[in-house]
Design a protein around this motif. Structure first.
Motif, short mmCIF file in Angstrom:
data_model
loop_
_atom_site.label_atom_id
_atom_site.label_comp_id
_atom_site.label_asym_id
_atom_site.label_seq_id
_atom_site.Cartn_x
_atom_site.Cartn_y
_atom_site.Cartn_z
N GLY A 102 0.81 -1.21 0.00
CA GLY A 102 0.00 0.00 0.00
C GLY A 102 0.85 1.26 0.00
O GLY A 102 0.33 2.37 -0.22
N GLN A 103 2.17 1.09 0.22
CA GLN A 103 3.07 2.25 0.25
C GLN A 103 3.11 2.95 -1.12
O GLN A 103 3.45 2.32 -2.12
CB GLN A 103 4.47 1.77 0.63
CG GLN A 103 5.56 2.78 0.44
CD GLN A 103 5.68 3.72 1.62
OE1 GLN A 103 5.62 3.29 2.77
NE2 GLN A 103 5.81 5.00 1.34
N LEU A 104 2.77 4.22 -1.14
CA LEU A 104 2.85 5.00 -2.37
C LEU A 104 4.26 5.59 -2.45
O LEU A 104 4.57 6.57 -1.79
CB LEU A 104 1.80 6.12 -2.35
CG LEU A 104 1.64 6.93 -3.63
CD1 LEU A 104 1.21 6.06 -4.79
CD2 LEU A 104 0.63 8.05 -3.42
N GLY A 111 16.55 14.30 -3.46
CA GLY A 111 15.46 14.05 -2.53
C GLY A 111 15.99 13.37 -1.29
O GLY A 111 16.98 12.65 -1.37
N PRO A 112 15.33 13.58 -0.15
CA PRO A 112 15.78 12.96 1.09
C PRO A 112 15.56 11.45 1.07
O PRO A 112 14.92 10.92 0.15
CB PRO A 112 14.93 13.62 2.16
CG PRO A 112 13.80 14.27 1.47
CD PRO A 112 14.16 14.44 0.03
N ASN A 113 16.06 10.77 2.06
CA ASN A 113 15.89 9.32 2.18
C ASN A 113 14.41 8.95 2.12
O ASN A 113 13.59 9.58 2.75
CB ASN A 113 16.45 8.80 3.51
CG ASN A 113 17.97 8.92 3.58
OD1 ASN A 113 18.52 9.31 4.59
ND2 ASN A 113 18.64 8.61 2.49
N GLY A 114 14.12 7.96 1.30
CA GLY A 114 12.74 7.46 1.25
C GLY A 114 11.82 8.29 0.39
O GLY A 114 10.61 8.08 0.38
N SER A 115 12.37 9.23 -0.39
CA SER A 115 11.49 10.11 -1.17
C SER A 115 11.09 9.46 -2.51
O SER A 115 10.26 10.01 -3.23
CB SER A 115 12.16 11.45 -1.41
OG SER A 115 13.41 11.26 -2.02
N GLY A 116 11.68 8.31 -2.85
CA GLY A 116 11.24 7.59 -4.04
C GLY A 116 12.23 7.61 -5.20
O GLY A 116 11.88 7.20 -6.31
N LYS A 117 13.47 8.02 -4.95
CA LYS A 117 14.45 8.10 -6.04
C LYS A 117 14.77 6.71 -6.61
O LYS A 117 14.69 6.50 -7.82
CB LYS A 117 15.74 8.77 -5.54
CG LYS A 117 15.54 10.14 -4.95
CD LYS A 117 16.86 10.75 -4.51
CE LYS A 117 17.55 9.98 -3.42
NZ LYS A 117 16.88 9.98 -2.11
N THR A 118 15.13 5.80 -5.72
CA THR A 118 15.51 4.47 -6.19
C THR A 118 14.33 3.77 -6.86
O THR A 118 14.49 3.09 -7.88
CB THR A 118 16.05 3.63 -5.02
OG1 THR A 118 17.18 4.31 -4.46
CG2 THR A 118 16.47 2.24 -5.49
N ASP A 130 22.51 5.80 -9.35
CA ASP A 130 21.77 5.99 -8.10
C ASP A 130 22.77 6.14 -6.96
O ASP A 130 23.43 5.18 -6.58
CB ASP A 130 20.85 4.78 -7.88
CG ASP A 130 19.92 4.94 -6.70
OD1 ASP A 130 19.73 6.08 -6.25
OD2 ASP A 130 19.37 3.93 -6.23
N GLU A 131 22.88 7.35 -6.44
CA GLU A 131 23.80 7.64 -5.33
C GLU A 131 25.19 7.04 -5.55
O GLU A 131 25.64 6.22 -4.75
CB GLU A 131 23.21 7.13 -4.02
CG GLU A 131 21.76 7.50 -3.86
CD GLU A 131 21.42 8.06 -2.49
OE1 GLU A 131 22.35 8.48 -1.77
OE2 GLU A 131 20.23 8.10 -2.17
N PRO A 132 25.87 7.47 -6.62
CA PRO A 132 27.17 6.85 -6.95
C PRO A 132 28.26 7.15 -5.93
O PRO A 132 29.28 6.48 -5.92
CB PRO A 132 27.52 7.46 -8.31
CG PRO A 132 26.79 8.75 -8.35
CD PRO A 132 25.53 8.55 -7.56
N1 LIG Z 1 9.78 -3.29 -1.98
C1 LIG Z 1 9.16 -2.31 -1.30
N2 LIG Z 1 7.98 -2.56 -0.69
C2 LIG Z 1 7.33 -1.60 -0.02
N3 LIG Z 1 7.76 -0.33 0.09
C3 LIG Z 1 8.93 -0.01 -0.48
C4 LIG Z 1 9.69 -0.98 -1.20
N4 LIG Z 1 10.81 -0.37 -1.68
C5 LIG Z 1 10.75 0.90 -1.25
N5 LIG Z 1 9.62 1.13 -0.54
C6 LIG Z 1 9.20 2.41 0.05
O1 LIG Z 1 9.12 3.38 -0.96
C7 LIG Z 1 9.58 4.62 -0.49
C8 LIG Z 1 10.64 5.16 -1.42
O2 LIG Z 1 11.79 4.35 -1.31
P1 LIG Z 1 13.08 4.58 -2.22
O3 LIG Z 1 14.03 3.46 -1.95
O4 LIG Z 1 12.65 4.79 -3.61
O5 LIG Z 1 13.65 5.93 -1.63
P2 LIG Z 1 15.01 6.72 -1.98
O6 LIG Z 1 14.61 8.08 -2.38
O7 LIG Z 1 15.81 5.94 -2.93
O8 LIG Z 1 15.70 6.78 -0.56
P3 LIG Z 1 17.28 6.73 -0.19
O9 LIG Z 1 17.81 8.10 -0.37
O10 LIG Z 1 17.24 6.34 1.27
O11 LIG Z 1 17.93 5.72 -1.03
C9 LIG Z 1 10.06 4.41 0.93
O12 LIG Z 1 9.05 4.86 1.80
C10 LIG Z 1 10.23 2.93 1.04
O13 LIG Z 1 9.95 2.51 2.33
#
Ligand SMILES: Nc1ncnc2c1ncn2[C@@H]1O[C@H](COP(=O)(O)OP(=O)(O)OP(=O)(O)O)[C@@H](O)[C@H]1O
Ligand SMILES: [Mg+2]
Lengths: 321, 274
Positions: free
Chosen positions: A28-30, A49-56, A173-175
């Motif tokens: 359900g995580q958007l 973007g900060p940690n967890g903002s959705g970049k990866t 991605d974060e090289p």
């Molecule tokens: N396989 C997954 N299942 C559920 N939620 C996920 C999954 N992968 C990532 N998320 C969630 O999606 C959101 C974005 O994660 P993502 O890894 O894209 O962030 P990020 O911007 O790359 O962060 P970081 O800078 O820490 O690498 C986060 O809230 C994470 O918890």
């Protein structure tokens, strides 16, 4: 052999474009919320973007590793993920850190990825692998097992894997994750070289300062949404200049600024400030003197990029999402 | 052409792992141990081993039978372990290392990657099975007299005929292992933990073998994945019991196709989050 790049008219197609791209994980995580990326060819695009903002998660979708919930995307004009096997050989990538077989040497690891590529010519494999290792300064450690690599060497090997073939686009991605300042500088120099060859670079980071010096464009993510996209100059222009008055009576000075209809007047110890807006500094100065305020110092400042970035992403230490 | 290069790279990767080489060494050592043990027990030609398959008592008279004894003994646990390790590790291991995301970004192609993985699993199972047969044949030749083969049906055929039957038996066992490999590949697409996938395959094998031995469950027996593994003795009769053999091969084929389809459906639609 043809030179790396403008091989396939990247000048006429956007390197990366997405429309309303969305990813909701099964829990359900958007993670990515309707983002419209537009990366011009030849750009060095900082994806911030900060940690967890959705970049990866965005990058995983771009590379066809994760399937989108909705929206569309194209790499070098080819729709993804359907066109994955048609376009990905023109794209080098580093996703969420390096990953190799610990029991193989650097050379053998690159040979493994090269063997998986149906467009790679086995006859030139050796030369291409050596060339890639040379480019990242890893030739001396080529015969070492990956298990014994240092963090920086691992990162370099991952970038080398991205350079095995002539590419039109490199996604990193974060090289610089986990690298010391020296390593960070080297990676930055490497990215500059790659860009100088005409290859479009898409590089994610959670630090603006890390990519500010090399980027031509930036996209800023916050809790899955793209809150800014444009050139660095455009980002600078979003920041409103402030006027700051050093004085013994900041309260009175703030009143004068407010009287001139300046937005957000503030008084702190020894200083009053407000958003400059359309009022000329000369007029503010004259008004202050006219009101009998002793002005010790007067300055107009634009916010730093870092301030703008923090303004977009929020200051909190907590991760988003 | 490019697929051949990928297949070679995959095969080399599997054969380079010390763990996998160790497994092949174990499959080679077991027939030797069995041969020596039977040789030591040989002075009583018709004694001992009463509970074993029909051909256990025949080895003292003809070393060729060591191959059938070795295959049927190793089929219970050793050969399934060898196949389970390589198959269970195939996709899950790559996911665990994180190399799966880079292989797909290369792009290796999801279906193509799966096909190459399966090809190598089948090859590895084939190697292991042939190692058992060849080592057992050599050991049997050294430890026991060798000559015309008396089949289970009582007929005696020439040594050449016996060896040809041995070849078919080995291929039949390799087909059984190929079906198990497909099951392992399917399970391997479900997790990032290779050990978990390997354990799951073994639990499946042992459960199937146990259920197959419960008389009350005889009705489901023929549908169990391990039921037809030991039916290769159908080849040691004259004429060969082809109906049983075809049943076995059909069972292997069905399991391979079902598992392969499952693996494909799962792997081509799954998010790679490792
Ligand atoms: N396989 C997954 N299942 C559920 N939620 C996920 C999954 N992968 C990532 N998320 C969630 O999606 C959101 C974005 O994660 P993502 O890894 O894209 O962030 P990020 O911007 O790359 O962060 P970081 O800078 O820490 O690498 C986060 O809230 C994470 O918890
Ligand atoms: Mg990330």
């Amino acid at each position: 052999m043809q030179p790396p790049s403008p091989a396939t008219s990247p000048l006429t197609t956007t390197a990366i474009s997405t429309s309303e791209r969305t990813k909701r994980f099964r829990g359900g995580q958007l993670a990515v919320d309707h983002i419209d990326l537009a990366v011009p060819p030849g750009a060095v695009y900082g994806f911030l973007g900060p940690n967890g903002s959705g970049k990866t998660t965005t990058i995983r979708m771009l590379l066809g590793l994760a399937f989108p919930t909705s929206g569309s995307a194209a790499l070098l004009g080819v729709p993804m993920p359907d066109g994955a096997t048609r376009v990905l050989h023109r794209v080098g990538s580093l996703v969420e850190g390096p990953a190799f077989y610990p029991f193989l040497t650097g050379t053998a690891n690159l040979a493994r990825y090269d063997a998986a590529d149906r467009t790679a010519d086995p006859a030139t494999a050796r030369a291409r692998i050596e060339g890639a290792l040379d480019r990242v300064g890893l030739l001396a450690a080529a015969g070492k097992r990956y298990r014994h690599y240092s963090l920086g060497m691992k990162q370099r090997l991952a970038i080398a894997a991205g350079l095995l073939q002539p590419r039109d686009l490199i996604i990193l991605d974060e090289p610089t994750n986990g690298l010391d300042p020296q390593g960070t500088r080297e990676v930055r120099a490497l990215i500059r070289q790659i860009a100088a060859d005409g290859i479009t670079v898409f590089v994610s980071s959670h630090l603006l300062a890390e990519v500010e010096q090399i980027c031509t464009h930036v996209g800023v993510m916050r809790t899955g949404r793209l809150v800014f996209q444009g050139s660095l100059t455009e980002l600078r222009h979003t920041g409103a200049a402030r006027v700051t008055v050093r004085t013994a009576d900041p309260e009175a000075a703030a009143k004068v600024l407010a009287g001139l209809d300046l937005a957000d007047p503030q008084a702190t110890s020894g200083e009053a400030s407000a958003v400059l807006g359309g009022v000329s500094p000369e007029q503010i100065c004259a008004e202050l003197v006219h009101a009998g305020i002793g002005v010790r110092g007067f300055a107009v400042t634009s916010p730093s990029l870092e301030d703008l970035f923090v303004g977009l992403t929020g200051e909190g230490f907590d991760v988003s999402g | 052409m490019s697929a051949a290069r990928f297949y070679n790279s995959e095969l080399r990767l599997v054969l380079l792992r010390r763990r996998n080489l160790l497994l092949l060494a174990v499959t080679a050592i077991f027939p030797l141990i069995i041969g020596i043990a039977l040789r030591l027990a040989a002075p009583h030609p018709d004694g001992g081993n009463g509970g074993g398959p029909a051909f256990f008592s025949q080895v003292a008279g003809n070393g060729v039978f060591l191959t059938f004894i070795a295959l049927s003994t190793l089929l219970i646990l050793v050969l399934p372990v060898v196949v389970a390790v390589v198959a269970g590790d195939s996709v899950a291991g790559e996911a665990g290392y994180g190399t799966l995301r880079y292989l797909l970004a290369v792009p290796a192609g999801r279906a193509r990657l799966l096909a190459v993985k399966y090809g190598v699993i089948v090859t590895f199972g084939l190697c292991a099975t042939f190692i058992v047969s060849v080592v057992a044949l050599l050991a049997g030749t050294v430890l026991f007299p060798v000559g015309p083969v008396t089949l289970l049906s009582g007929t005696t055929v020439s040594l050449a005929d016996g060896l040809l039957r041995l070849l078919f038996v080995t291929l039949y066992v390799a087909a059984a292992m190929a079906a198990l490999g497909a099951i392992g590949l399917a399970i391997s697409t479900l997790t990032e933990h290779a050990i978990g996938a390997i354990a799951a395959v073994m639990i499946l094998v042992v459960t199937s073998e146990v259920l197959d031995n419960v008389p009350q469950l005889a009705a489901i027996g023929p549908y169990l994945p391990t039921h037809w593994w030991l039916s290769f003795d159908a080849l040691l009769r004259a004429p060969a019991d082809t109906a049983t053999l075809l049943h076995g091969l059909l069972s292997f084929g069905v399991y391979a196709v079902l598992s392969g389809s499952f693996a494909w459906a799962r792997f081509t639609s799954a998010d790679i989050t490792s």
